[in-house]
Structures are given as C-alpha cells and as structure tokens.
Scaffold this active site. Sequence first.
Site, PDB file in Angstrom:
ATOM      1  N   GLY A 279      12.099  63.982  38.470  1.00 55.58           N
ATOM      2  CA  GLY A 279      11.764  63.991  39.861  1.00 55.58           C
ATOM      3  C   GLY A 279      10.227  64.705  40.136  1.00 55.58           C
TER       4      GLY A 279
ATOM      5  N   TRP B  79       7.833  62.222  38.735  1.00 56.10           N
ATOM      6  CA  TRP B  79       7.709  61.038  39.721  1.00 56.10           C
ATOM      7  C   TRP B  79       6.484  61.557  40.690  1.00 56.10           C
ATOM      8  CZ3 TRP B  79       8.101  60.589  44.879  1.00 56.10           C
ATOM      9  CH2 TRP B  79       7.898  59.435  45.336  1.00 56.10           C
ATOM     10  N   HIS B  80       6.519  62.858  41.138  1.00 52.46           N
ATOM     11  CA  HIS B  80       5.717  63.042  41.999  1.00 52.46           C
ATOM     12  C   HIS B  80       4.207  63.022  41.489  1.00 52.46           C
ATOM     13  CE1 HIS B  80       8.850  64.742  44.154  1.00 52.46           C
ATOM     14  NE2 HIS B  80       8.219  64.922  45.219  1.00 52.46           N
ATOM     15  N   GLY B  81       4.060  63.243  40.268  1.00 51.24           N
ATOM     16  CA  GLY B  81       2.624  63.026  39.708  1.00 51.24           C
ATOM     17  C   GLY B  81       2.512  63.407  38.055  1.00 51.24           C
TER      18      GLY B  81
END
Lengths: 465, 348
Positions: free
Chosen positions: A319, A322-324
């Site tokens: 996760g 996924w953000h960066g």
Amino acid sequence: MLFNSFTFPVFLAVGWAVYRLLHTRRLPRLLWLVLISAFFYGCWKPWYLLLIAVSTLHSYHAGWRIDRSDDPGVRKRWLILGIAGDLLLLGIFKYGNFFLETGEILSGATLPRIPAELPVGISFYTFQTLSYTIDLYMGRIQRSKSLLSFTTYVFFFPQLVAGPIVRAREFLPQLEEGGRPRLDKAALGEGIFLILAGLFKKMVLADMLAARIVYPFFDAPANKNTAEALVALWAANFQVYCDFSGYSDVAIGAALLFGFVLPQNFDRPFWSRTPMEHWRRWHISLSTWLKDYLYIPLGGSRKGDLRTDFNLGMTFLLGGLWHGAGWTFVVWGLYNGLLLAGWRRWGPREAKTPLGIALSVFATFNAICFGLVFLHTPNFSEAMAAFGSLFSPTQAMTPGLLNPVGLGFLAFAAALHFTPQSWKTTLKDGFAASPAWALGISIVLVGGVLSLFAGLARPFFYFQF
Amino acid sequence: MNGTTRHGLQIIAVAFAACLLLNLLVERAGLKYVQGVIWPTDLPAFAQLPSEPIDVAVFGSSRASFALPPDGLDFCLSETLGRPTNTVNLARTFATAYDAEVVVRDLLDDNPPEVLVLAVGAEFVDEYNHQFSAGLAAHAGVADIPTNLAHARGLSDVFAAIFPIGRGAESAALYLSGRYDNEARLTWMMIHHGGGQFCYGNTPCERQNKAYEKLLSDRWDAVSANVLPTLREDRYEPYLVGDGQVHDGLLALLDWARARDVQVAFVKLPMHGDFQEGIPRSVRQSFTAYIDAIAEEHGAIVYDGHNRDYRTNRRWYLDPDHLNADGAKRFTKTVCRKVLAPMLGGGE
C-alpha cells in the site's frame, strides 16, 4: 484538468447540459460521457489517453476470454495475463525509474531511465481494471457485455484521476441497459454542495495549512522545537485529509450530477480509536481494495498471529508503494503495517469511558501523524531531521512557524472534522432543497471566495516571471 | 426536457447571469485590475495612477518591470530637464502588445503620457507568445469574447477568452477581502514608486532592493537549469509577427498614441548571452525587421539597449534575462540620457 481550476466549472456545465439532453438514450449518453472524460484526461497530456485505452482494451479482452471459457486452466491463464498486463503498465510508468535507480545503487552500473513521467491517475484506473478481471474470474460479477460500458467505467472523469477506486460491481450495473442513472433535484443540489464543500476543503483548508505550516516546516525540518514539529505533523495530517477527502467529495458530487453513485472514501477518520479503525475510515476505497485483493488472499487473520502480522506488514508495505515509487513510501507503509500488528497484539483494549475514548482517539491520531513524516520528506535524512525536531523540547522556536493564521486554519479544519455529522447533513439537505436562483448565486459567491485561495500553496506566486 | 434538467439549466443560467452582472459592476467600479497579485501593476493601485500629467509610461513584460524603475528614470530626467517628471511602469508578466493596448486604453485614456516606452523583447510582439492566453484572461473584457473566441488557436485560448465571465466574482472577492493590497512590498512599489521592481533615491529603497535580490539569489541557477535547456521549443517555436491579435493590438496602440500626440519609443532590452543563445537567429531577425518597419511607419524611435557588456557580464543580472538593481540603475540612466531626455526636450 484540475477540479480547482476555472476551466472545470465551464467543462462541467457544458458537459452536464449536453448529457442531460442525451440522457434518455443509452448509446449517445455513454458516448458523450466517454468523450468528455477523454477530453478531461487528455488535457494533462494527450498521450495518457493511449495508455488508458490500452489498459481498458486489455482488461476487457482478458475478461472476455475468462468469461467465454469453461476450462479452469484457460481461465487462470487469462487471469494471469490480465493482471500481468495491467501491472506491466504500472510497473513501467510508475515504478520503472525507481527500480532502475535502485538497481543502479545496488550494482554500481549506470542504467538508462524511462523518458516519461508518471501518468496521472494510472494507479487508480489500474486498480479498477484489476478488480474487474479478478472479480470476473472469481465469479463475483458478470462480464460487461458492452465495451462502451466498460470504457465508461474506466474513463469516467470524476473518479479517473484520484479515485475513489470504484469496483466494477458497484459501477457497471449503473451503466448497463435498464440501469439508467436517476437524477432528481435533490441529488442535483447535493452534488453541487459536495463539489463546493470539497473545493473549500482543498483550496482553503488544505492549501492554507500547506502554505502556512506544513511546507515551512518540512522544507527545513531540522533544528525545530518539539511543539513546532508536533503541530506541523498535526497540520500535515489535516492537510492530507482535507486535500484528499476534498478531492473525493468533488468526485462524488460530480458523479452525482450525472446520476452516478460513487462509494464514500472518508468517514471522519480522526475519530478512530485504533489504527485499524483509522484505516477503515481513511481512503476507504483503497483500504477495502487492499483488504479484498491482497490481505484476504494472503490468508488475512485466519492463519495465526505471526502470519497475520506478516499479512498486515505485506499489505501495508505494498500500500505504501502504491502511494509512491520511493523508499520513504515503503517505510511509511511498513510503519503502518507494524503499527497495526503491534496495536492488535499489545495495544490498549477498546476504551469505554469518555476519557479513555478521548485518549485512544488522541493516541491513534498521533501514531498516524508520526508515519506521515515519511510521506512529507524526500529522503531518510530529512525524515530523521524531522524526528529529531520532535524530540527537541529545548530547541529555540523558529519565528513565524507557528503563526496565528496557520493555527487558526488548523483549528478550523479540526472543528469542521469533529462537527457532528447530523449538522453537516442538515446543511447539505437545506442547500440541496434551495431554489435554482439560490444555488446559482451560491456557486458564484463560493467560487469568488475560493478564487481568493487559488495558488496559495505557492508562497511567492509573483516570482514566476 | 424533464424537471431536473430544467432545474439544472436554471442553475447554470443564474450562475452565468450572476457572473456577467458581477463582472459588469466590478468593471464599472473601476476594479477590473483587482486580480490575483502577481506583479506590482496587478494592484488596484492602477486606479491610483497620478492625476498630474504623466511624462513617461513604460510597458513591456517582466523584463521591462525589472529594467526600468520609474523613480530611477524620474531622478535622471529631473536632473537633465531641470524640472520634476512623472514616470509610471505598467509592465506586466509575459505581457504582449495586445495586453499593453488594453491597459493603455483602460488606464491612460484620460491622462496620456508624453512618451510611451515599449520596452520590448521578441516575445512582446509574438502571436504565439507562450503565455498569450494568460494575458488574454487578465485583460480582455466581456465584449471581447466573440472576437477572442474567433481567434482562439487552442483550448487554452478558448478558456482564456471566456474567462472575463468569471473574473468579476474573483475581483469582487479579492477587493472585499482586502487581499488585493496585502502584499505590502508590491503595494508600496506601485503607490510610491509607480511600479517596477526596484526603486532608488533613499536608503530604505536600496535596502529593499538588496533584500529582494537576496530572496531571488537562486534565480540564475534555477533559470539556467529549468528554463534555458528548452527555451527554444517552449517560447520561440513557432514564432510569428505581423499577423494576428498581437499585431492588431500594437497597431491600435500606435494609432492611440498618434491620435493623442504621444511619442513612442521602442527600447530593446538587454539580456545575457546565455539567454540570447536560446532564441533562434531567425526569430531575432524577424523581430528586428518587424520593429524597425513598424517604428518607421509610425514615426517611433528604436533604441537597442543590448550591447556586448550586457551580453557577457553576469554582474548585471538576477537571471539570464532579468536585470538586477545595479543593472537596472545603469540601464535606466542610459535610456534616460539617450532616449527619453531628447524626446522630452533636453539632454543629448
């Protein structure tokens, strides 16, 4: 095209008016939606359209192959191909340079770079198409019989760029024959209210907090006082919340104007008493996506404590990624995974008394805040500097960092968040029931106020000569 | 058409009408230029232009705003002419001749200057100026919308053309909130020094100039890293002069000046060689030929302030195309003596 630009209301008004004229006929209605969504997205870079078109066609094709075969082997092959295709695009355009940079550090060799920036929204629409392929394979949904419906699902402009991540099973039925979107005056008013409220959260609260407290602290996080660091982290948490939930409100409101219902993405997360509850209330569409497609397939909490800890850690690590594409995001994800695992095992039992509840809420809020350091700093040395400031009570204060305007907006954002939901609902319903002239004038007046805050996130706007 | 559609269209219609009405009221109230503060001349202090006769009005882009401080010109002109003079600098970021013409018409119609200085670079007359749509949005009026839509070359032009519809709401909010004059330095620059980025003549001014330069001390490196590498593609490809809205604006501006006996001087501004190298030779040739021809046709003076020293000496610059306080002081003196003083009846 940004929601908080002058062009968006013009786009929305024209797009909506034509849509309403076409709305009784499915084909022109959907064609128009795809057309304006493509325009909306193409305003960033036209070549992004090629990417999303490839992703759409690939997923639709994989879904068709899965659906038409009864052979489990064939179905599985197309599931893997469908997922791999989507992840390949994401891997190349979002993580390609991250992997190459990491490889360069590990190997010492000079590696080439991918000469393209991250296409806006790719993480969101990839997760949507992935959910379609997986749900179809698992038999949770019917295959979309129409490529146009599926294209509308992926392209639909309100949620295309920053979510909410809409599942196919939530959206496709609203597009299929007989599922004509319904819209009444109240929904219209509610949609406008959500758009204005979302823009207010984003342009006024989030941008003001960023300009007045968050950026001034994180631009140079070293050698700050504990109180400054703590307030900056609180402000950062509210800034991210107002920014993202504001964006989600605009998306949900814009979808509502076209008669579509998108899922709620935030549910007053700072009321949470545990980190687990926080992640059930924060970016709900992503949290539930990760839970359904990663955490549960990994075994969830069904295989013992150690395995549950591992599953939590892995889910949050991915996760975070996924953000960066960066190691600070990985660490941020890992921090939250460990926080959840640790809290689950050794955290306080659920509080019952008002004081206990207040302490739990406060502790959870701060625990989430600490993790944010990794989201707001570009590298570990800056992150360590920020943590160092958190533990420097004797450090002299930096003049102007804790300024009254910034603190005022922080208090306002907190008050707004902690306001009872029933008050907000009353306000929304009252607004939605207003006559057309009142709504029209409200749009202009609120638009004027919002324009005061446009560009505030940039401290010296006039330097852009 | 069902009730919901009618309701929605009514909302749009009311919002549209309210925007138009507000814009009309704002312009009637003299608040057209209460816009987001980007530059000193964006302030409503525009409305506080001196009521006494104006000797010199400077127009151009940010380069002109830096290069020609009005009180520097007044200091030199007063000394040379033996009388007090009155100069204003109304240059705006990325402005073209189109923008200048609108501002002149809006603000100087009742009090035309004796000399109009068009402090120009190649972009000032470029029909494809990369920020043309921003200028259009900032200056055009509601009545200009059909014309500007007809001339629109792309989506940004279309949105800029219709922007005046929404500008009234923005301006009214800016005015009512007082945000328009919250930028103390900019307000001061405009009200007390007639615009421009630097000021001269007293110690606080010098101190402020230094502080401002310090604030912008990384400009050279930032521009060298971020602007120069793609300058050619970003700003000069394509490049067109002599046919379009900018050209029409320049002709209208020159006609306006002629009708009011205002003398016009084109002053070509200095820029460092690093910047100049990014401008294609063909662009420089087109620009020079165009300005020379149009100046001759309209009896305007052309002064080329660019020379070898400015081309090679970094000490005069904040960044490769904006002069610093020392550079501006030096250039102002030159323009005063070689161009303005003779036009105003004195000097060389």
